[in-house]
Design a protein around this motif. Structure first.
Motif, PDB file in Angstrom:
ATOM      1  N   PHE A 284       0.841  -1.195   0.000  1.00  0.00           N
ATOM      2  CA  PHE A 284       0.000   0.000   0.000  1.00  0.00           C
ATOM      3  C   PHE A 284       0.875   1.243   0.000  1.00  0.00           C
ATOM      4  CE2 PHE A 284       0.152  -2.038   4.241  1.00  0.00           C
ATOM      5  CZ  PHE A 284       1.056  -1.185   4.844  1.00  0.00           C
ATOM      6  N   VAL A 285       0.225   2.382  -0.202  1.00  0.00           N
ATOM      7  CA  VAL A 285       0.932   3.662  -0.140  1.00  0.00           C
ATOM      8  C   VAL A 285       0.869   4.164   1.299  1.00  0.00           C
ATOM      9  CG1 VAL A 285       0.923   6.034  -0.979  1.00  0.00           C
ATOM     10  CG2 VAL A 285       0.252   4.155  -2.489  1.00  0.00           C
ATOM     11  N   LEU A 286       1.976   4.638   1.802  1.00  0.00           N
ATOM     12  CA  LEU A 286       1.984   5.134   3.184  1.00  0.00           C
ATOM     13  C   LEU A 286       1.074   6.352   3.323  1.00  0.00           C
ATOM     14  CD1 LEU A 286       5.767   4.963   4.193  1.00  0.00           C
ATOM     15  CD2 LEU A 286       3.946   3.369   4.810  1.00  0.00           C
ATOM     16  N   THR A 287       0.457   6.478   4.492  1.00  0.00           N
ATOM     17  CA  THR A 287      -0.330   7.688   4.760  1.00  0.00           C
ATOM     18  C   THR A 287       0.643   8.854   4.953  1.00  0.00           C
ATOM     19  OG1 THR A 287      -0.263   7.368   7.154  1.00  0.00           O
ATOM     20  CG2 THR A 287      -2.109   6.366   5.975  1.00  0.00           C
ATOM     21  N   GLN A 290       2.394   8.563   8.198  1.00  0.00           N
ATOM     22  CA  GLN A 290       3.461   7.557   8.165  1.00  0.00           C
ATOM     23  C   GLN A 290       4.702   8.109   7.467  1.00  0.00           C
ATOM     24  OE1 GLN A 290       0.993   4.480   6.373  1.00  0.00           O
ATOM     25  NE2 GLN A 290       1.421   3.082   8.072  1.00  0.00           N
ATOM     26  N   ASP A 314      -2.006   5.373  17.211  1.00  0.00           N
ATOM     27  CA  ASP A 314      -3.180   4.665  17.677  1.00  0.00           C
ATOM     28  C   ASP A 314      -3.209   3.243  17.108  1.00  0.00           C
ATOM     29  OD1 ASP A 314      -5.495   4.341  19.025  1.00  0.00           O
ATOM     30  OD2 ASP A 314      -6.544   6.011  18.074  1.00  0.00           O
ATOM     31  N   VAL A 315      -4.027   2.404  17.733  1.00  0.00           N
ATOM     32  CA  VAL A 315      -4.212   1.050  17.242  1.00  0.00           C
ATOM     33  C   VAL A 315      -4.566   1.106  15.757  1.00  0.00           C
ATOM     34  CG1 VAL A 315      -5.317  -1.111  17.855  1.00  0.00           C
ATOM     35  CG2 VAL A 315      -5.465   0.827  19.397  1.00  0.00           C
ATOM     36  N   GLY A 316      -3.863   0.356  14.941  1.00  0.00           N
ATOM     37  CA  GLY A 316      -4.193   0.285  13.528  1.00  0.00           C
ATOM     38  C   GLY A 316      -3.644   1.420  12.690  1.00  0.00           C
ATOM     39  N   SER A 317      -2.840   2.298  13.267  1.00  0.00           N
ATOM     40  CA  SER A 317      -2.320   3.421  12.497  1.00  0.00           C
ATOM     41  C   SER A 317      -1.177   2.998  11.568  1.00  0.00           C
ATOM     42  CB  SER A 317      -1.858   4.539  13.437  1.00  0.00           C
ATOM     43  OG  SER A 317      -0.823   4.083  14.276  1.00  0.00           O
ATOM     44  N   GLY A 318      -0.718   1.766  11.695  1.00  0.00           N
ATOM     45  CA  GLY A 318       0.290   1.254  10.773  1.00  0.00           C
ATOM     46  C   GLY A 318       1.720   1.478  11.226  1.00  0.00           C
ATOM     47  N   LYS A 319       1.979   1.122  12.479  1.00  0.00           N
ATOM     48  CA  LYS A 319       3.328   1.294  13.012  1.00  0.00           C
ATOM     49  C   LYS A 319       4.291   0.267  12.419  1.00  0.00           C
ATOM     50  CE  LYS A 319       1.793   1.199  17.291  1.00  0.00           C
ATOM     51  NZ  LYS A 319       0.351   1.376  17.102  1.00  0.00           N
ATOM     52  N   THR A 320       3.755  -0.911  12.073  1.00  0.00           N
ATOM     53  CA  THR A 320       4.636  -1.955  11.545  1.00  0.00           C
ATOM     54  C   THR A 320       5.300  -1.512  10.246  1.00  0.00           C
ATOM     55  OG1 THR A 320       2.968  -3.460  12.435  1.00  0.00           O
ATOM     56  CG2 THR A 320       4.763  -4.446  11.170  1.00  0.00           C
ATOM     57  N   PRO A 466      -4.923   4.612   8.163  1.00  0.00           N
ATOM     58  CA  PRO A 466      -4.954   4.336   6.722  1.00  0.00           C
ATOM     59  C   PRO A 466      -6.364   4.532   6.176  1.00  0.00           C
ATOM     60  CG  PRO A 466      -3.792   2.600   7.887  1.00  0.00           C
ATOM     61  CD  PRO A 466      -4.398   3.489   8.921  1.00  0.00           C
ATOM     62  N   PRO A 467      -6.472   4.891   4.914  1.00  0.00           N
ATOM     63  CA  PRO A 467      -7.788   5.188   4.345  1.00  0.00           C
ATOM     64  C   PRO A 467      -8.663   3.935   4.269  1.00  0.00           C
ATOM     65  CG  PRO A 467      -6.107   5.141   2.634  1.00  0.00           C
ATOM     66  CD  PRO A 467      -5.392   5.035   3.933  1.00  0.00           C
ATOM     67  N   ARG A 469     -10.782   2.689   6.321  1.00  0.00           N
ATOM     68  CA  ARG A 469     -11.181   1.957   7.525  1.00  0.00           C
ATOM     69  C   ARG A 469     -12.627   2.268   7.832  1.00  0.00           C
ATOM     70  NH1 ARG A 469      -6.550   0.796  10.631  1.00  0.00           N
ATOM     71  NH2 ARG A 469      -5.312  -0.345   9.123  1.00  0.00           N
ATOM     72  N   ARG A 601     -10.341  -4.933  11.767  1.00  0.00           N
ATOM     73  CA  ARG A 601      -9.046  -5.074  11.098  1.00  0.00           C
ATOM     74  C   ARG A 601      -9.196  -5.549   9.658  1.00  0.00           C
ATOM     75  NH1 ARG A 601      -4.160  -5.410  13.809  1.00  0.00           N
ATOM     76  NH2 ARG A 601      -4.489  -3.725  15.290  1.00  0.00           N
TER      77      ARG A 601
HETATM   78  P1  ADP Z   1      -0.498  -0.835  14.572  1.00  0.00           P
HETATM   79  O1  ADP Z   1      -0.110   0.584  14.488  1.00  0.00           O
HETATM   80  O2  ADP Z   1      -1.691  -1.050  15.451  1.00  0.00           O
HETATM   81  O3  ADP Z   1       0.657  -1.737  14.917  1.00  0.00           O
HETATM   82  P2  ADP Z   1      -0.398  -2.261  12.082  1.00  0.00           P
HETATM   83  O4  ADP Z   1       0.977  -1.915  11.731  1.00  0.00           O
HETATM   84  O5  ADP Z   1      -0.637  -3.634  12.611  1.00  0.00           O
HETATM   85  O6  ADP Z   1      -1.000  -1.214  13.108  1.00  0.00           O
HETATM   86  O7  ADP Z   1      -1.330  -1.971  10.839  1.00  0.00           O
HETATM   87  C1  ADP Z   1      -2.697  -2.248  10.889  1.00  0.00           C
HETATM   88  C2  ADP Z   1      -3.195  -2.697   9.539  1.00  0.00           C
HETATM   89  O8  ADP Z   1      -3.180  -1.592   8.625  1.00  0.00           O
HETATM   90  C3  ADP Z   1      -2.341  -3.765   8.893  1.00  0.00           C
HETATM   91  O9  ADP Z   1      -3.198  -4.712   8.347  1.00  0.00           O
HETATM   92  C4  ADP Z   1      -1.547  -3.009   7.837  1.00  0.00           C
HETATM   93  O10 ADP Z   1      -1.226  -3.831   6.747  1.00  0.00           O
HETATM   94  C5  ADP Z   1      -2.497  -1.901   7.411  1.00  0.00           C
HETATM   95  N1  ADP Z   1      -1.839  -0.669   6.930  1.00  0.00           N
HETATM   96  C6  ADP Z   1      -0.806  -0.026   7.514  1.00  0.00           C
HETATM   97  N2  ADP Z   1      -0.486   1.099   6.831  1.00  0.00           N
HETATM   98  C7  ADP Z   1      -1.353   1.181   5.790  1.00  0.00           C
HETATM   99  C8  ADP Z   1      -1.537   2.126   4.710  1.00  0.00           C
HETATM  100  N3  ADP Z   1      -0.770   3.196   4.585  1.00  0.00           N
HETATM  101  N4  ADP Z   1      -2.523   1.873   3.845  1.00  0.00           N
HETATM  102  C9  ADP Z   1      -3.307   0.789   3.971  1.00  0.00           C
HETATM  103  N5  ADP Z   1      -3.197  -0.123   4.936  1.00  0.00           N
HETATM  104  C10 ADP Z   1      -2.230   0.056   5.861  1.00  0.00           C
END
Ligand code: ADP
Ligand code: MG
Length: 713
Positions: A284-287, A290, A314-320, A466-467, A469, A601
């Motif tokens: 995906f494209v980073l927000t 991010q 926040d939870v789900g903000s895409g820290k990984t 991420p968009p 949601r 999720r």
């Molecule tokens: P957290 O910040 O809670 O650790 P995660 O890194 O687990 O969040 O990401 C949550 C979900 O969002 C994952 O399924 C991930 O693939 C997805 N994700 C992360 N960044 C983006 C993005 N920029 N666009 C779309 N999906 C994303």
């Protein structure tokens, strides 16, 4: 007790004796000095003594009068009521005690004497005024410690009475408060406008006015914050003084980023390899958020000063994904990266994700967790040591002795609030040169608090999701609606979805929590959902059992998972679309929000149902905030406004030392003041080597030792 003896054993303090000394020991109080630091929990203002005719039901009051009679009555089922009749010129009130056989004897002895009592006024039988389960004593010689003043209320243990502790505290304050040495030098106190330690301890135990007590408390809180801030700033300075690694990201970043605006950092078609890598790596494209945070991290990584950065999101903000970009920069500069997560479940999930991302780039990802057998472990150790593993993902297994890296350049720590400060540092020591450190947390702390809590870290915030949601639909329901809630769950299960049931959190008592989950599990699997496969997950289970049930939930062989808050962190099962939280009013809002993040999720609409019968409209309102907001920061701030201190920031969650007096939420201004004061002090005396600062240094060192003991919750 003679003067000047803070070391006097408590049993020799007036009115204590060997029996009470044993009880005090349970509270960790062994010496007079310990008594001085056993601070009241709260205060009761008993200065005002209304005449009996002016007593008002529903209020707590002090009563003074003559005890004229004592009566006992037996109610049904062997219940006994004892009443002492107290009179003054204006009326009569009954001190009422339920099921306290000894009360009668005690009262009998005092008939005809003047007494004082303090308790809640109620209206009893035939509108007769009563004082319920009050404290009282006969006035001898007109003097009393427990009434007619602002009376401290101390934490107790079974068998110990307020009166004993109050007496002891008063005796110690009068005899030894003056012997306490103030660790804060006069200069500093003058500049900050703080009273002396002696005065403050005196006012904590024997307050003249509530204003004085507040001032005293403020001084003690300031001192705690000062040590905390000095500790944080020292650590920050220590890390920054070490030579670190300058990752060779500069070239491609300078040529590309400078030329392009930040917002199309990843969407344009750059020439460099790393850009291609990022696009190959992420589906995906980073927000924008991010991207901004990745840029901040990369800027840190380019400099030879070791990075020490916190990413809050926040939870789900895409820290990984953000972590993956940092890791990419490290491995592309011929260094290894390590990523540490608090649970095996989470470590495995990261392993799977990172493996998927990095495999196409020819980067090796290796898993290192406790459950590996010895052959597997040896292999993982060897790969880390010989550099074959570019990225090692694991739990605390990563910081065990014997784990060595060839060229560790970056350490990422996920869900940092689950680790102690020491563990964070331990991973850092696995590098031969000081590696860069990135810690990530989802704990939504109001922004204003960040500095006070994470003073040793630079902070980046991912403030955007991420968009696409779909917000989780959150409903607050009463226990009487439970049947209807279960029907909704059933409908979703029939559509092939999975469900979480979460049991109340009982602080400090994992056993009771497990019990509550077991009970619910038993009920659901035998009654409401007996045709479904129900699983149970709690902290008291063996690691293998936990793994098994998690695996089953992941594979959808278990469709309903009953759990305690162990699932709070990181679990990712997109097919689970509903979470039912029982007794939701017993959780903090921030924690409810964290729990709720386990659903929503995937693509499908998700639901969160909060079941509770809140007793006050305030509690009701609190839960409504969750129904209305999905922003962790907003929720944390609202929680803060409504509840004040409370459970928003559990200090142990942050690996901070226990604060005895200070409150990270309520005393924010003090924390900020202490931060500045610490800064000034360290600028003047970076090594705390001036004689004036000897006691401060000692306290800061003691605090470090304490931190070393903080372990994973
Ligand atoms: P957290 O910040 O809670 O650790 P995660 O890194 O687990 O969040 O990401 C949550 C979900 O969002 C994952 O399924 C991930 O693939 C997805 N994700 C992360 N960044 C983006 C993005 N920029 N666009 C779309 N999906 C994303
Ligand atoms: Mg995460």
């Amino acid at each position: 007790m003679s003067r000047g003896q803070l070391d006097t054993e408590v049993q020799f303090i007036k009115g204590v004796g060997p029996k009470n000394a044993m009880l005090l020991k349970r509270l960790g109080i062994e010496t007079a000095g310990d008594v001085l630091w056993h601070l009241p929990r709260r205060y009761e203002d008993r200065r005002d003594i209304p005449q009996i005719m002016f007593l008002r039901p529903g209020h707590s009051s002090t009563v003074k009068g003559r005890l004229v009679d004592v009566r006992s009555k037996t109610l049904g089922r062997g219940r006994v009521v004892v009443q002492g009749v107290v009179e003054d010129k204006t009326g009569v009130v009954n001190m009422t005690f339920f099921n306290q056989g000894y009360a009668a004897k005690h009262l009998q002895k005092a008939i005809g004497q003047d007494i004082v009592a303090y308790g809640q006024v109620r209206e009893g039988y035939r509108s007769q005024l009563e004082l319920h389960n009050c404290e009282w004593e006969a006035i001898e010689g007109g003097e009393t410690d427990d009434f007619a003043r602002i009376v401290p209320v101390y934490p107790l243990t079974e068998g110990l009475t307020q009166r004993v502790v109050r007496r002891a505290a008063k005796a110690v304050v009068l005899a030894c408060a003056q012997d306490v040495i103030d660790p804060l030098p006069n200069d500093l106190r003058r500049v900050e406008g703080l009273p002396s330690l002696e005065w403050s301890l005196r006012q904590m135990h024997l307050p003249d006015t509530m204003d004085d007590q507040t001032k005293a408390r403020g001084r003690l809180a300031f001192e705690e914050f000062l040590y905390l801030q000095i500790g944080l700033q020292l650590r920050r300075n220590e890390v920054k003084q070490e030579p670190g690694i300058a990752f060779s990201t500069t070239n491609w970043r300078k040529s590309d980023v400078a030329a392009e605006s930040l917002s199309n950092l990843f969407t344009s078609s750059p020439s460099s390899d790393i850009w291609t890598d990022v696009r190959t790596m992420l589906p995906f494209v980073l927000t924008n958020a991010q991207k901004r945070v990745v840029a901040e991290i990369w800027t840190d990584m380019e400099t030879p000063i070791p990075m020490n950065r916190l990413v809050q999101g926040d939870v789900g903000s895409g820290k990984t994904a953000v972590a993956a970009c940092a890791i990419l920069a490290a491995v592309r500069s011929q260094h290894q990266a390590a990523m540490m997560a608090p649970t095996e479940i989470l470590a495995e999930q990261h392993y799977i994700n990172l493996h998927r991302m990095f495999e196409p780039l020819g980067v090796n990802v290796t898993l290192l967790i406790g459950k590996l057998n010895s052959t597997q472990r040896k292999k993982a150790y060897a790969k880390a040591a010989n550099g074959e593993a570019h990225i090692v993902v694991g739990t605390h297994a990563l910081i065990q002795e014997g784990v060595e890296f060839l060229r560790l350049g970056l350490a990422v720590i996920d869900e940092q609030h689950r680790f102690g400060v020491r563990q964070r540092l331990a991973l850092r020591t696995k590098g031969k040169v000081m590696p860069d450190v990135l810690v990530m947390t989802a704990t939504p702390i109001p922004r204003t608090l960040t500095m006070a809590v994470y003073g040793d870290l630079d902070v980046s915030v991912i403030d955007e999701l991420p968009p696409g949601r779909r917000p989780i639909k959150t409903h607050v329901k009463r226990t009487s609606d439970r049947k209807q809630v279960y029907e909704t769950v059933r409908t979703l299960l029939e559509e092939g979805r999975q469900a979480y049931f979460v049991c109340p959190l009982i602080f400090d008592n994992e056993k009771m929590q497990a019990q509550a989950a077991e009970d619910l599990y038993y009920r659901l699997s035998n009654e409401e959902f007996k045709d479904q496969s129900v699983g149970l997950l709690h902290g008291q289970m063996k690691p293998q059992e936990k793994e098994d049930v998690m695996q089953a939930f992941l594979n959808n062989t278990v469709s309903v998972l009953v759990a305690t808050t162990v699932i709070e962190v990181g679990v990712d099962v997109p097919n689970a679309t509903i979470m039912v939280i029982e007794d939701a009013d017993r959780f903090g809002l921030a924690q409810l929000h964290q729990l709720r993040g386990r659903v929503g999720r995937g693509q499908a609409q998700s639901y969160c149902v909060l079941i509770a019968d809140p007793k006050s409209s305030e509690a009701q309102q609190r839960l409504q905030i969750l129904a209305q907001s999905h922003d962790g920061f907003v929720i944390a701030e609202e929680d803060l406004k409504l509840r004040g201190p409370g459970d928003l920031i559990g200090t142990q969650q942050h690996g901070l030392p226990d604060l005895r007096v200070a409150d990270l939420v309520r005393d924010l201004t003090l924390a900020e003041q202490a931060r500045k004061s610490a800064q000034t002090l360290l600028e003047k005396d970076p090594g705390l080597s001036l004689p004036d600062h000897a006691l401060i240094k000692k306290a800061v060192l003691a605090q470090r030792k304490e931190e070393a003991l903080v372990s994973v919750s």
